[in-house]
Write a protein that holds these residues in place. Sequence first.
Motif, PDB file in Angstrom:
ATOM      1  N   ALA A  41       0.841  -1.208   0.000  1.00  0.00           N
ATOM      2  CA  ALA A  41       0.000   0.000   0.000  1.00  0.00           C
ATOM      3  C   ALA A  41       0.870   1.250   0.000  1.00  0.00           C
ATOM      4  O   ALA A  41       0.624   2.216  -0.739  1.00  0.00           O
ATOM      5  N   ARG A  42       1.926   1.218   0.785  1.00  0.00           N
ATOM      6  CA  ARG A  42       2.845   2.365   0.872  1.00  0.00           C
ATOM      7  C   ARG A  42       3.532   2.591  -0.477  1.00  0.00           C
ATOM      8  O   ARG A  42       3.639   3.718  -0.976  1.00  0.00           O
ATOM      9  N   LEU A  43       3.994   1.472  -1.080  1.00  0.00           N
ATOM     10  CA  LEU A  43       4.696   1.572  -2.365  1.00  0.00           C
ATOM     11  C   LEU A  43       3.796   2.230  -3.408  1.00  0.00           C
ATOM     12  O   LEU A  43       4.214   3.139  -4.135  1.00  0.00           O
ATOM     13  N   LEU A  44       2.547   1.785  -3.444  1.00  0.00           N
ATOM     14  CA  LEU A  44       1.620   2.342  -4.441  1.00  0.00           C
ATOM     15  C   LEU A  44       1.305   3.800  -4.125  1.00  0.00           C
ATOM     16  O   LEU A  44       1.199   4.630  -5.032  1.00  0.00           O
TER      17      LEU A  44
END
Length: 494
Positions: A41-44
């Motif tokens: 989620a963070r990466l996206l």
Amino acid sequence: MSDPAPDAPLDPPPPPSVPLDPPLPPPSASPPAPAGGFDLARLLADRGGERYELHTRHLNHQLPRMLRTIGFDKVYERAEGAYFWDADGQDYLDMLAGFGVMGLGRHHPVVRRALHDVLDASLADLTRFDCQPLPGLLAERLLAHSPHLDRVFFGNSGTEAVETALKFARYATGRPRVLYAEHAFHGLTTGALSVNGEPGFRDGFAPLLPDTAVPLGDLDALERELRRGDVAALIVEPIQGKGVYAPPPGYLRAAAALLRRHRALLIADEVQTGLGRTGAFYAYQHEEGVEPDLVCVAKALSGGYVPVGATLGRGWIFEKVYSSMDRVLVHSASFGSNAMAMAAGLAVLSVIEEEGLVARAHATGELLRSRLAALVDRYEFLREVRGRGLMVGIEFGRPSSLALRGRWTMLQAARKGLFAQMVVVPLLARHRILTQVSGDRLEVIKLIPPLTIGEREVDRFVTAFTAVMDEAHAGGGLIWDFGRTLVKQAVAAR
Ligand code: PLP
């Protein structure tokens, strides 16, 4: 002590001096979440905005270029069923279903649940030296829809299902040549490319396999080729994906009889048409008495999540290919039969049955086609609406009135297919409906929406299409401004 006689039983081996490891306890059904550093989620959230730049830099750079040119460079954030939503919360109707893989629409809860269940079960998948239950169960369930077939090979895509059919047909018959229909599309790996009917895909990749095109529906041409005695099979899409062309009624049955007489096989490529798309479980079943020797399935079997392909065939073909233990791995795939794909397939087949999607595709398709066909007399540019079930082709043609004919000719002189492109673009830009031109240089739009759509989606599409046709027939406005841009680009690209 003397040596034991050669045939004396050997002593049992001494106990190992190092004790064996005690067995590990099996993992719990739902392992705790790992504390690792990967956070999707963070990466996206951090880098999702770079999607077009990343694609341009590291993948096929022509895709973002093409999408920007036609204004298709959207950022879709979420999807469910037959809809996507962009970052502003605007909904888009999907009449393309990911080129047909989203037969059930996106994120069908039954498929999703099945995949969660596989992950949670920590199965001993892909050990490669055991037999798992899910492939057998999926094969059994698939074969129930074509009772004349006995066995299944599971691969990972449509093109691999086709490769398998080509290899099996050539091996089982001992003949090298495969026939295919003009304009056919069966995938883009080298074997499947050999039976591709479009020069645009083939050029520059020769030499391919020894294969020969025959016109779709031409039994004389088929027989002429069969008489040469070197033909393993004819591969055919019961309705062609490129252009939505079907052979004349009776062709498949007559072709099957001819092939049998010449001891060659019929391969039905149902990668796009299968699993209810055309209002029958397989499109070959629209014609009574057709029993293909090999059937290729993929796309919708994945539930849109896990790549999968299947080649179904008669027992004797498989028995020849796998004729001895030595040949057990003569055709296999590392990821073939993996549990996620098999579970997705089983869930998809169960949803198709429970939701009556074959009958639904037939009924919704009839409604969509009849409403569109009613427009043919109203719009000069509209030539024909065809197809079966929820595989619909809308073909455009030369208008009769002088003023509009000039505009048509301008587009045609630059490049065939531009009118259809000129319709697809405002359908997305102004009406938020995703469609596609059905093949290079074709004036045909193809609709292959999820089989779950209903009256509401049919209404939305027909209303939008009518508005775009009205604008095109007014002979001016934004749509023709865009038409001129397309002409300039086509000329510049020569
Ligand atoms: N066969 C047909 C009829 C298809 O329409 C396609 C893909 O569009 C394929 C084969 C190839 O499938 P895949 O893209 O999964 O390799």
